[in-house]
Motif scaffolding. Sequence first.
Motif, PDB file in Angstrom:
ATOM      1  N   UNK A  70      70.450 -26.510  56.293  1.00  0.00           N
ATOM      2  CA  UNK A  70      69.433 -27.443  55.791  1.00  0.00           C
ATOM      3  C   UNK A  70      68.221 -26.614  55.383  1.00  0.00           C
ATOM      4  N   UNK A  71      67.409 -27.115  54.456  1.00  0.00           N
ATOM      5  CA  UNK A  71      66.258 -26.308  54.013  1.00  0.00           C
ATOM      6  C   UNK A  71      65.394 -25.851  55.184  1.00  0.00           C
ATOM      7  N   UNK A 112      69.302 -25.386  35.722  1.00  0.00           N
ATOM      8  CA  UNK A 112      70.693 -24.986  35.968  1.00  0.00           C
ATOM      9  C   UNK A 112      70.790 -23.562  36.519  1.00  0.00           C
ATOM     10  N   UNK A 113      69.999 -22.651  35.949  1.00  0.00           N
ATOM     11  CA  UNK A 113      70.152 -21.243  36.324  1.00  0.00           C
ATOM     12  C   UNK A 113      69.315 -20.845  37.535  1.00  0.00           C
ATOM     13  N   UNK A 141      72.968 -28.125  43.979  1.00  0.00           N
ATOM     14  CA  UNK A 141      74.271 -28.119  44.659  1.00  0.00           C
ATOM     15  C   UNK A 141      74.597 -26.781  45.293  1.00  0.00           C
ATOM     16  N   UNK A 142      73.795 -25.773  45.027  1.00  0.00           N
ATOM     17  CA  UNK A 142      74.095 -24.435  45.560  1.00  0.00           C
ATOM     18  C   UNK A 142      72.895 -23.774  46.250  1.00  0.00           C
ATOM     19  N   UNK A 143      71.692 -23.873  45.651  1.00  0.00           N
ATOM     20  CA  UNK A 143      70.535 -23.198  46.280  1.00  0.00           C
ATOM     21  C   UNK A 143      70.016 -24.084  47.421  1.00  0.00           C
ATOM     22  N   UNK A 160      72.861 -16.479  37.754  1.00  0.00           N
ATOM     23  CA  UNK A 160      71.582 -15.797  37.997  1.00  0.00           C
ATOM     24  C   UNK A 160      71.283 -15.662  39.491  1.00  0.00           C
ATOM     25  N   UNK A 161      71.695 -16.672  40.269  1.00  0.00           N
ATOM     26  CA  UNK A 161      71.381 -16.647  41.706  1.00  0.00           C
ATOM     27  C   UNK A 161      72.159 -15.549  42.440  1.00  0.00           C
ATOM     28  N   UNK A 162      73.117 -14.929  41.747  1.00  0.00           N
ATOM     29  CA  UNK A 162      73.822 -13.799  42.380  1.00  0.00           C
ATOM     30  C   UNK A 162      72.844 -12.659  42.644  1.00  0.00           C
TER      31      UNK A 162
END
Lengths: 148, 520
Positions: free
Chosen positions: A68-69, B33-34, B39-41, B315-317
């Motif tokens: 969670x954040x 998006x980048x 859904x991922x960060x 990019x988050x890689x």
Amino acid sequence: MLLPLQYALVGLVQLGGGREPWPLVVMPGFKATWHEGMPLLSQRVTFAIHRPDSTIQHLPADTVLAGLPYSHHRAMLEAFFRPASLSGTPETERIRHPDAGHWLWKRLQALTGSSPMRVDIVWEALRIDPKTGVLQTQPLDTLTLQRP
Amino acid sequence: MNIARLDRWLFDSFRPTARGLAAYRIAYALFVLLLLDPGHSPYFNFHPLADLPDSFFLPPPGLMQLFSGFPPRWFFAGLHLLLDLSLVALLFGYRTRLASWLTGLLFLIGFGFLFSAGKINHVILFVLLPWVMSFSNWGAAWSLDARLGRTRPDVEGWPLALLALLIGFAMFTAGFTKLLGGWLDPTTHAARGHWLKQYFVIGRRDLLADLATAPLPAGLWELMDWGTVLLEVGFLPAVFAPGLFRGFLGLMVLFHLSTALLFNITFVQNLIVYAAFLPWDRVAVRFPRIRLSPRPALLLIPLLGLAFYFFGSPLRRLDALAAFSSDLSLTELLANVTAALIVLGLGLIRLRQRLRRLLSLSPAAVVAHRRVRRALVTVLVLYATLVATHAGEFWPMSVFPMFSRAGQPWTRAVVRELEATEPVRWDTLQAPATLPGRPFPLNATTLDPVDLINFVTRPEPWDAQRRQTLQRLFGPELEGRRLLVLQVQGAPSAEGVQLRYIPILALTADTVLLHPALRP
């Protein structure tokens, strides 16, 4: 017109002890101030996990709530894991609810690899001297949960 | 403000072009998006909420109270998939208005559930952005809607005025709370207090966070408090002067960079909100023209949406390249740095334009400007040449190597006074406690310690002349004394600084005994 009205609504709701409404156009105020030399006061929460082999494993609260954040951890601990003796209401002991207990046990099993016998949620007061960085801790209270 | 002025402010303050808005729409979709990577960060991923028990469902006052618990995993999976699809649709300008509303609505719902887990993060400007911009017709150009003849070509500027008002008001609420809380009281240092708390209690100790404990003047801390309050409160009146408002946005971008560097807290989603006021019309002129046929573009939308849903942002890689002790991420930090560079670049361009306008008024000033520039360049070239060819020192020019040797091995000297009968040993020692004799405090003599260090650490051979020079350097201090000069070499290691004390010579008023290895 709407913007000041909704801002006034936030003030009124919070004046009555309620939480900030969502969604409203407001930003965090970080109202608190600090005087030079004043100690920094905070609280720390640790999960003492009593494993089936009688050993005790200590996990920081941030590990238990990871996923969670990070900004939510403190608020969640205060809202769901805090002993009533510290908050003044049993509402903050929601972790005692059966569904919350099952969630915690599942989470701890994933983290420790075994199903704990008992969990102590230990609350401590922290006092830090900002000049020296010296940390003093004092136990406050502990919420004890048995295996559900 | 009368109605006519209000109208002028609302409709004439910002006059975007269709291409400018299109460039911003594309930048917005790519940014989300980048960089935010729904859904991922960590802060834009609603999936983990599905695993939380309903006992943890504590909705804030508002529409979320209509729900009784967290929805199941498929709900959040669907929400993220729809979010990715609507963002990609925005990128291509397909059903732009619907995609804008869907994006805002899905974020509102997702954050609504996230904030029902005990805390509200203040992302409201970011959530409202696509709704507000949908009224500007930001899909009028460079979009599938335009190619398919589904949209009118004209655009509106009033949504930008509305967005400015929302930003100004939101900032004002933050500043006003501080004002009431006593941030302007000169006896308090609110910003420093929050900084110290982040540093010591939360453990945010990356980048420049150590400065929190620096003994900086009290006035500087107070300046931070006043600066923060004035910046936030001043936003609201600045809304009505577009140029000034852009200046405030620029300052806010620099403020966000400073909080990232000092407090290790980023708030990147607001950067794309502020970016609505960048000169996108000028950016659009430089955009390469890509003409996509509608059919392949329509195929790309679901494919890209699915790719972002399953694999997230490439990019988050980058985040894996730097590990921070706090919850900082490299991508977000780079976004802050880039935004600050854009602001500084725009500021410089503006300054140059103003200077040009100023200088163009007088031909004499233009000549003077050229001369000053030439003189500056000459001095700089001279400085660089002389300093570079003289080991960094060519009086009065010099490089400023403060702390440039930090973390490197170093050499210094210490002097010990030996008893009359104490033998001279030439063994290399490692602990200060094992040094022979007693300390000989150089600062109590007329001898300059820096001169002594330079003299004894030079690699030249210890011939008779050098030995005599050293005796002269000590002068009367040698009367009735036996002094041992040791070279101290320090080097960093995993256990701390490792020290080596190497005796170099023993001195009396008449004799100089050299370490056997140094004898000529």
